[in-house]
Design a protein around this motif. Structure first.
Motif, short mmCIF file in Angstrom:
data_model
loop_
_atom_site.label_atom_id
_atom_site.label_comp_id
_atom_site.label_asym_id
_atom_site.label_seq_id
_atom_site.Cartn_x
_atom_site.Cartn_y
_atom_site.Cartn_z
N MET A 494 0.81 -1.22 0.00
CA MET A 494 0.00 0.00 0.00
C MET A 494 0.85 1.28 0.00
O MET A 494 0.54 2.21 -0.76
CB MET A 494 -0.98 0.00 1.17
N PRO A 495 1.92 1.38 0.79
CA PRO A 495 2.78 2.57 0.64
C PRO A 495 3.33 2.72 -0.77
O PRO A 495 3.54 3.84 -1.26
CB PRO A 495 3.90 2.32 1.65
N LEU A 496 3.56 1.57 -1.43
CA LEU A 496 4.14 1.61 -2.77
C LEU A 496 3.16 2.18 -3.80
O LEU A 496 3.58 2.76 -4.81
CB LEU A 496 4.57 0.19 -3.19
N GLY A 629 5.82 -10.96 -7.54
CA GLY A 629 5.79 -9.67 -6.84
C GLY A 629 6.63 -8.62 -7.51
O GLY A 629 6.61 -7.45 -7.10
N ARG A 630 7.40 -9.00 -8.54
CA ARG A 630 8.19 -7.99 -9.25
C ARG A 630 7.26 -7.01 -9.96
O ARG A 630 6.20 -7.38 -10.44
CB ARG A 630 9.10 -8.66 -10.29
N ILE A 818 13.66 -4.65 -3.19
CA ILE A 818 13.71 -3.38 -3.93
C ILE A 818 12.49 -2.52 -3.63
O ILE A 818 12.56 -1.28 -3.62
CB ILE A 818 13.90 -3.59 -5.45
N LYS A 819 11.36 -3.15 -3.31
CA LYS A 819 10.18 -2.37 -2.90
C LYS A 819 10.44 -1.67 -1.57
O LYS A 819 10.09 -0.49 -1.40
CB LYS A 819 8.96 -3.28 -2.82
N ASN A 868 20.55 -1.22 3.06
CA ASN A 868 20.02 -1.53 4.40
C ASN A 868 18.51 -1.74 4.38
O ASN A 868 17.86 -1.65 5.42
CB ASN A 868 20.39 -0.42 5.36
N ALA A 869 17.98 -2.07 3.20
CA ALA A 869 16.53 -2.30 3.10
C ALA A 869 16.11 -3.47 3.98
O ALA A 869 15.04 -3.46 4.60
CB ALA A 869 16.14 -2.56 1.65
N VAL A 870 16.96 -4.53 4.03
CA VAL A 870 16.73 -5.68 4.90
C VAL A 870 18.09 -6.11 5.46
O VAL A 870 19.14 -5.74 4.92
CB VAL A 870 16.09 -6.88 4.16
N GLU A 871 18.03 -6.91 6.48
CA GLU A 871 19.27 -7.45 7.04
C GLU A 871 19.39 -8.91 6.61
O GLU A 871 18.56 -9.75 6.97
CB GLU A 871 19.26 -7.35 8.56
#
Length: 890
Positions: A494-496, A629-630, A818-819, A868-871
């Motif tokens: 939803m933010p996307l 999901g791409r 990437i999202k 740093n989007a995910v660890e």
């Protein structure tokens, strides 16, 4: 006035089941159940009913078990392949479908469909009916008469007495005689060896019947006489086999064949199970009159009342009606709202036609609605919200607070669904037929703009959209919870939506002069290639024509490795790539095709897509299309511009920043292999990435057992192919083909890879097991990627599903990452009031239009947020490039 004879259509159901199955090879519902034959058969049946509207109709099937012909000749149909496994469960569904249309589904134990058809045709033709046999089976041509014809709907061809005469040299009774001699390999009818249909036609034209022919063998010369003497009894046996029985006692009366109204309730349920949603909507059972309260807002008082209701509501559903599907070129015609099921309002703002009623002033209405629509604390629901956000932004309103997009919710909660459109969801989740656009605006050449639709019609259509969207949200919310997709929905997808809307609004600048120059260069290159190809061929031909190209390559030049299809020689990429290894002409044709496609798709097309108001190209980013999901892009598709060819790189030179700005491209390095290292928890890969090693060189060391400095370029190339091949489920056959080595050697490479990286093998097998258990696999963030065909009876479909089971978690996790990065970067750009704009997302790359003064800050910001989007258990590495155009930046 003479009464027209009644018309009876007899459909050869068994024949059409197979024809439908092989015509549509890949179709299943979200549960993985094959539906291709049912779908093809349904369309064939509807085609007959719609185009011919018969008074009487029956669908005839072969009964289970052997027919009387098997008793005469045990080898009858012995060479028939077993029914495909995934077709077997579709047969009962097809028969249920026929019965749901209130049509007889006839079968008779011990006899074939053709015998039933022959019996019904002769009986009812004798009673004065006009009979049409719907089939492509030549056996049924023996039944043709003055009142009986045959229709092959697949070829759109009618067979009557003249067509029988042309093919079999006489009246329909000669069909049996000819087939008795020629035999039929498909049914294993032996006939007389060495006698084909043409020879049989000549013999029967001369002798009339098989019996006469055998009685007058002294009039036959040479080897033909010997064959007939030796196989005469076999010809008589064959005649018994091909002769259709037309005297069966079926117990099916005239009235039983009359067409009637379909059982809409049964069809609705059946089409729902099969997930044929368009058909389901068409045949929806009458739900009775709904108590929907849909109102037009035509006065200030009505507008005041509506705004009060919207202000009091805890949540509102809204939808826009416009003049175009292209949000960046659409003008607002009206807007609808709903706050509770069954109640909705439509505010017409731009309907213009002769006699159109007075409507409220658009600008005044929007100013009154602005506080509600721009309030981030007023939750809003929409279907394909990105479109509405763009339309309203063009109208001067920056909508905020849209927290539920039903299309996106369906995409997450029901990823195996074929469509996330409102009409399909309404059918599946609400059991409701929604008003199609064509009912209010027409279709094809007769379609009018929504601005020309009468307000009275528009109210019901538009208000229903807002109402149904609200009801869908109520259904989808618990589905998100049950499928554990709520967090992904609210924190990522939803933010996307708003971010993608902003990116589409910004668009990307292109230089039409660069594209024009490149287009002219390509035209010259194509002309030179065409001359070279014609010289190599020794003749001129249309290189764009696969038919002419095939004839030149395989007939004129006699090149090997050709394979024929139903329409001629195959000249697809795979065929030409094989030929190119030995023949220069194939390599040149491939080059010609590649450049021609780029020219038509990009250098010629992109200038026409530049928006007349903004001077930019505004692609659409699709959030609910891919299985993983791409994101994808369309109109135009900017994700398919090749980076490896010189022409593709030149096209990227046309993408430029605003005056005084630069383009910044940030690309994840080997993100899929890093995700594999993390998800598989494979030590060798983790160590390699931690040290910043060349992963392909390291893989080559592991597979070939050599030190890093000893790895050759060829070994590294092979290792790279293996690394990515593993991700895509590549087996020994495909790897051998890709590397140009034999299969045994390729298998050795794969074995060595998994021996050195055992956790990868375990991870891949675990994903296949996950798919078998759940019919889906999960990504890093828990996104469900549907694998409905993992248990398919068709080995090709099952193999494809198994490859997806290992690939989807990797690709889907890359999409997740990437999202998250896009959300992080966008928030930082806003928080720091930077003028930099994110303009493109292509695979693992983000592209920004950056003022020079912000370059250092933005470079650091983008790199930090992406890395740093995910660890992960391994570091994410982002390569940042800057340039005066996209090519320089990448």
């Amino acid at each position: 006035m003479t009464e027209q004879p009644k018309r009876l259509y007899l459909i050869d159901g068994s024949s059409y089941i197979y024809r439908a199955y092989f015509a549509i090879r890949h179709l299943s519902n979200s549960k993985g159940m094959a539906t291709n034959a049912v779908y093809g058969f349904t369309n064939m049946l509807l085609k007959v009913m719609r185009e011919h509207a018969p008074d009487h109709l029956a669908v005839v099937f072969d009964a289970r078990g052997p027919s009387f012909r098997k008793e005469i000749y045990p080898e009858y149909k012995a060479n028939r392949a077993a029914m495909p496994e995934d077709l077997v469960p579709q047969i009962p569904l097809i028969k249920d479908l026929v019965r749901a249309f209130n049509l007889p589904a006839l079968e008779f134990e011990g006899y074939e469909a053709d015998d039933i058809i022959a019996t019904l045709a002769r009986k009812h033709a004798a009673e004065g009916m006009e009979v049409t046999i719907v089939s492509g089976d030549k056996d049924l041509m023996q039944v043709i008469s003055e009142r009986v014809r045959m229709l092959d709907t697949m070829k759109d061809k009618v067979f009557g007495l003249q067509e029988v005469q042309e093919r079999f040299g006489g009246s329909p009774d000669k069909v049996v005689e000819v087939q008795a001699l020629a035999g039929d390999s498909s049914d294993n009818v032996p006939g007389v060896p060495g006698i084909g249909e043409k020879t049989a036609v000549k013999l029967i034209s001369q002798f009339g019947t098989v019996e006469n022919l055998l009685a007058r063998l002294d009039e036959v010369k040479g080897k033909m006489k010997d064959k007939l003497q030796e196989f005469g009894e076999q010809a008589l046996l064959s005649k018994r086999l091909v002769t259709l029985r037309d005297d069966l006692s079926l117990g099916v009366g005239y009235d039983a064949l009359a067409t009637g109204d379909p059982d809409r309730e049964a069809l609705t349920a059946l089409f729902g199970e099969l997930e044929f949603h368009k058909l389901q909507q068409e045949f929806f059972a009458d739900a009775g009159s709904r108590d929907d309260d849909y109102q037009a807002v035509m006065t200030e008082e009505a507008l005041n009342q509506l705004i009060k209701r919207l202000e009091e509501a805890s949540r509102i559903s809204f939808d826009t009606e416009t003049t175009s599907l292209d949000a960046m070129r659409a003008d607002l015609v009206g807007i609808s709202f709903a706050v509770q099921a069954g109640e909705a309002w439509y505010i017409p703002l731009g309907h213009h036609y002769l006699g159109a009623p007075q409507q409220l002033d658009r600008d005044r209405v929007l100013e009154r609605l602005r506080p509600l629509l721009e309030d981030p604390n007023k939750p809003k629901i929409a279907q394909n919200a990105k479109y509405d956000l763009l339309v309203l932004r063009r109208a001067g309103i920056r909508v905020q607070g849209t927290d539920f997009d039903t299309m996106v919710a369906s995409y997450l909660a029901n990823p195996a669904a074929k469509s996330h459109g409102m009409d399909n969801m309404a059918a599946e989740l609400l059991g409701r037929r929604t008003i199609p656009f064509s009912e209010v605006a027409g279709s094809g050449r007769n379609q009018i703009s929504f601005a020309e639709v009468e307000v009275e019609k528009a109210v019901t259509y538009a208000a229903e959209d807002a109402d149904v969207t609200l009801q869908l949200a109520q259904k989808l919310a618990p589905m998100l919870n049950k499928s554990e997709q709520e967090k992904l929905f609210h924190e990522v997808e939803m933010p996307l939506v708003a971010i993608l809307a902003d990116m589409e609004w910004q668009g990307v600048r292109v230089d039409p002069q660069v594209l024009g120059n490149l287009s002219r260069e390509m035209e010259q290159k194509l002309s030179a290639l065409e001359s070279e190809i014609h010289e190599l061929a020794g003749c001129t031909f249309n290189i764009a024509s696969p038919k002419q190209t095939g004839e030149v390559l395989f007939e004129k030049l006699g090149l090997a490795r050709g394979k024929k299809t139903k329409t001629g020689w195959s000249t697809n990429v795979e065929v030409l790539q094989k030929l190119a290894e030995d023949h220069a002409i194939a390599a040149r044709i491939l080059e010609h095709r590649g450049i021609s496609k780029l020219k038509g798709t990009y250098t010629d097309a992109l200038p026409k897509l530049i928006h007349p108001e903004t001077g930019r190209i505004h692609t659409s980013f699709n959030q609910t299309v891919t299985a993983t999901g791409r994101l994808s892009s369309s109109d135009p598709n900017l994700q398919n511009i090749p980076i490896r060819t010189p022409e593709g790189r030149r096209i990227r030179e046309a993408f430029i920043p605003d005056e005084g700005n630069v383009l910044l491209a940030a690309d994840y390095s080997q993100i899929e292999l890093r995700i594999l290292a993390h998800l598989a928890d494979e030590e060798v890969l983790k160590e390699s990435f931690a040290r910043g090693e060349d992963i392909h060189r390291r893989t080559a060391c592991e597979i070939f057992g050599v030190f890093p400095e000893m790895v050759s370029d060829e070994q590294r190339r092979q290792a790279k192919t293996i690394n990515f091949g593993v991700l895509y489920g590549m087996g020994a056959f495909s790897l051998a083909k890709s590397l140009g080595i034999d299969r045994k050697q390729a298998q050795g490479f794969i074995d060595a890879y998994f021996e050195r990286l055992p956790r990868v093998a375990e991870f891949l097998e675990a994903r296949r097991e996950e798919a078998r258990s759940n019919k889906y696999v999960k990504t890093l963030l828990g996104r469900r990627c549907a694998i409905p065909e993992i248990d398919s009876k068709n080995p090709n479909f099952r193999s494809y599903a198994e490859r997806n089971a290992t690939n989807y978690p990797i690709q889907g996790s890359a999409a997740d990452i990437i999202k998250l990065a896009m959300i992080g970067v966008f928030k930082r750009l806003q928080a720091q009031s930077l003028k930099t704009r994110m303009v493109l997302q292509v695979h693992d790359e983000l592209v920004f239009d950056v003022p020079r003064a912000e370059l250092d800050e933005v470079s650091a910001l983008v790199k930090h947020e992406m890395e740093n989007a995910v660890e992960l258990r391994v570091p994410l590495d982002v390569e940042v490039g800057v340039g005066a155009n996209w090519r320089e930046a990448h």
